[in-house]
Design an enzyme around this catalytic site. Structure first.
Site, PDB file in Angstrom:
ATOM      1  N   TYR A  51      11.241   8.660   1.226  1.00 55.05           N
ATOM      2  CA  TYR A  51      11.187   7.580   0.234  1.00 55.05           C
ATOM      3  C   TYR A  51      11.869   7.924  -1.099  1.00 55.05           C
ATOM      4  O   TYR A  51      11.923   7.075  -1.983  1.00 55.05           O
ATOM      5  CB  TYR A  51       9.720   7.189  -0.018  1.00 55.05           C
ATOM      6  CG  TYR A  51       9.040   6.665   1.230  1.00 55.05           C
ATOM      7  CD1 TYR A  51       9.487   5.488   1.839  1.00 55.05           C
ATOM      8  CD2 TYR A  51       7.968   7.338   1.820  1.00 55.05           C
ATOM      9  CE1 TYR A  51       8.891   5.001   2.989  1.00 55.05           C
ATOM     10  CE2 TYR A  51       7.356   6.852   2.968  1.00 55.05           C
ATOM     11  CZ  TYR A  51       7.821   5.692   3.549  1.00 55.05           C
ATOM     12  OH  TYR A  51       7.230   5.201   4.692  1.00 55.05           O
ATOM     13  N   ASN A 104       8.023  -5.633  -0.972  1.00 55.39           N
ATOM     14  CA  ASN A 104       7.979  -4.461  -0.099  1.00 55.39           C
ATOM     15  C   ASN A 104       6.525  -4.370   0.359  1.00 55.39           C
ATOM     16  O   ASN A 104       5.681  -3.845  -0.376  1.00 55.39           O
ATOM     17  CB  ASN A 104       8.398  -3.190  -0.835  1.00 55.39           C
ATOM     18  CG  ASN A 104       8.379  -1.990   0.113  1.00 55.39           C
ATOM     19  OD1 ASN A 104       7.812  -2.064   1.213  1.00 55.39           O
ATOM     20  ND2 ASN A 104       8.983  -0.895  -0.300  1.00 55.39           N
ATOM     21  N   PRO A 151       0.794  -1.226   0.000  1.00 52.87           N
ATOM     22  CA  PRO A 151       0.000   0.000   0.000  1.00 52.87           C
ATOM     23  C   PRO A 151       0.829   1.281   0.000  1.00 52.87           C
ATOM     24  O   PRO A 151       1.881   1.358   0.645  1.00 52.87           O
ATOM     25  CB  PRO A 151      -0.824  -0.102   1.293  1.00 52.87           C
ATOM     26  CG  PRO A 151      -0.122  -1.095   2.138  1.00 52.87           C
ATOM     27  CD  PRO A 151       0.529  -2.058   1.182  1.00 52.87           C
ATOM     28  N   ASN A 152       0.317   2.235  -0.745  1.00 53.39           N
ATOM     29  CA  ASN A 152       0.858   3.609  -0.840  1.00 53.39           C
ATOM     30  C   ASN A 152       2.149   3.714  -1.639  1.00 53.39           C
ATOM     31  O   ASN A 152       2.630   4.825  -1.875  1.00 53.39           O
ATOM     32  CB  ASN A 152       1.036   4.232   0.564  1.00 53.39           C
ATOM     33  CG  ASN A 152      -0.278   4.322   1.305  1.00 53.39           C
ATOM     34  OD1 ASN A 152      -1.232   4.869   0.769  1.00 53.39           O
ATOM     35  ND2 ASN A 152      -0.351   3.754   2.493  1.00 53.39           N
ATOM     36  N   ARG A 160       5.033  11.102  -2.343  1.00 56.49           N
ATOM     37  CA  ARG A 160       4.794  10.741  -0.946  1.00 56.49           C
ATOM     38  C   ARG A 160       6.082  10.907  -0.132  1.00 56.49           C
ATOM     39  O   ARG A 160       7.065  10.196  -0.381  1.00 56.49           O
ATOM     40  CB  ARG A 160       4.356   9.275  -0.907  1.00 56.49           C
ATOM     41  CG  ARG A 160       4.236   8.701   0.471  1.00 56.49           C
ATOM     42  CD  ARG A 160       4.139   7.173   0.425  1.00 56.49           C
ATOM     43  NE  ARG A 160       3.938   6.666   1.749  1.00 56.49           N
ATOM     44  CZ  ARG A 160       4.227   5.419   2.116  1.00 56.49           C
ATOM     45  NH1 ARG A 160       4.698   4.553   1.239  1.00 56.49           N
ATOM     46  NH2 ARG A 160       4.036   5.031   3.348  1.00 56.49           N
ATOM     47  N   GLU A 172      12.443  -9.583   1.953  1.00 58.76           N
ATOM     48  CA  GLU A 172      11.643  -8.421   2.383  1.00 58.76           C
ATOM     49  C   GLU A 172      12.459  -7.164   2.087  1.00 58.76           C
ATOM     50  O   GLU A 172      13.650  -7.115   2.394  1.00 58.76           O
ATOM     51  CB  GLU A 172      11.362  -8.532   3.888  1.00 58.76           C
ATOM     52  CG  GLU A 172      10.663  -7.320   4.485  1.00 58.76           C
ATOM     53  CD  GLU A 172      10.540  -7.428   6.014  1.00 58.76           C
ATOM     54  OE1 GLU A 172      10.737  -8.533   6.572  1.00 58.76           O
ATOM     55  OE2 GLU A 172      10.267  -6.396   6.648  1.00 58.76           O
TER      56      GLU A 172
HETATM   57  C1  DQA Z   1       8.184   1.014   3.662  1.00 60.73           C
HETATM   58  C2  DQA Z   1       8.296   1.205   5.178  1.00 60.73           C
HETATM   59  C3  DQA Z   1       6.948   1.013   5.847  1.00 60.73           C
HETATM   60  O1  DQA Z   1       7.067   1.214   7.242  1.00 60.73           O
HETATM   61  C4  DQA Z   1       5.932   1.996   5.304  1.00 60.73           C
HETATM   62  O2  DQA Z   1       4.666   1.773   5.879  1.00 60.73           O
HETATM   63  C5  DQA Z   1       5.871   1.993   3.821  1.00 60.73           C
HETATM   64  C6  DQA Z   1       7.104   1.907   3.063  1.00 60.73           C
HETATM   65  C7  DQA Z   1       9.522   1.356   2.954  1.00 60.73           C
HETATM   66  O3  DQA Z   1       9.668   0.956   1.801  1.00 60.73           O
HETATM   67  O4  DQA Z   1      10.380   2.029   3.528  1.00 60.73           O
HETATM   68  O5  DQA Z   1       4.806   2.143   3.230  1.00 60.73           O
HETATM   69  O6  DQA Z   1       7.887  -0.339   3.393  1.00 60.73           O
END
Ligand code: DQA
Length: 149
Positions: free
Chosen positions: A25, A76, A12-13, A20, A100
């Site tokens: 990121y 991810n 998600p996101n 974002r 991961e």
């Molecule tokens: C993430 C880290 C997670 O804690 C966060 O909720 C994300 C992105 C990362 O790629 O750093 O959505 O997975």
């Protein structure tokens, strides 16, 4: 090895990358990351199936699919990392090498990000290297696939 299928799943996101929280990121979009990952995959003999979903059940379905079709899996899981027993269980059922991946260093952020339901169900974790983590994860999964062959 040539043409081995690797699933690269994004949670998600991550569709919002680029706009974002760029200070956390980075500025690259998910499309930028996908293009670089596919190019690198071709170079090292991996055929990449790159996907993103905001839905936990869809990610579970894709993990199950990877269990049948993929030689390796990189995920991810976004925020589902810190909440999803369903993803943990799905990953446990997949035999191929699994990594991961996080863009940010989750251990250097809020306390809730230090908990991962995913880590105990995978072979390795890569975090804190930004978009470079994606190509590094491909190199790493390739090595794991080779070692198991
Ligand atoms: C993430 C880290 C997670 O804690 C966060 O909720 C994300 C992105 C990362 O790629 O750093 O959505 O997975």
């Amino acid at each position: 090895m040539a043409g081995a299928i690797v699933y690269l799943l994004n949670g998600p996101n991550l569709n919002l990358l680029g706009t974002r929280e760029p200070e956390v990121y980075g500025k690259q979009t998910l499309a930028d990351i996908e293009a670089a990952a596919k190019k690198h995959g071709e170079k090292i003999g991996l055929s990449l199936d790159f996907r993103q979903s905001n839905h936990e059940g869809t990610l579970v379905d894709w993990v199950q699919e990877a269990g049948k079709k993929a030689a390796g899996l990189i995920i991810n899981p976004g925020a589902y990392t810190h909440t999803s027993i369903a993803l943990h269980d799905a990953l446990k059922a997949v035999a191929c090498p699994k990594i991961e991946l996080h863009l940010s260093n989750v251990h250097a952020r809020e306390a809730f990000r230090r908990v991962s339901f995913v880590s105990p169900a995978v072979d390795a974790v890569i975090c804190g290297l930004g978009a470079d983590g994606y190509t590094l994860a491909l190199d790493a999964v390739r090595r794991l696939i080779e070692k198991r062959a």
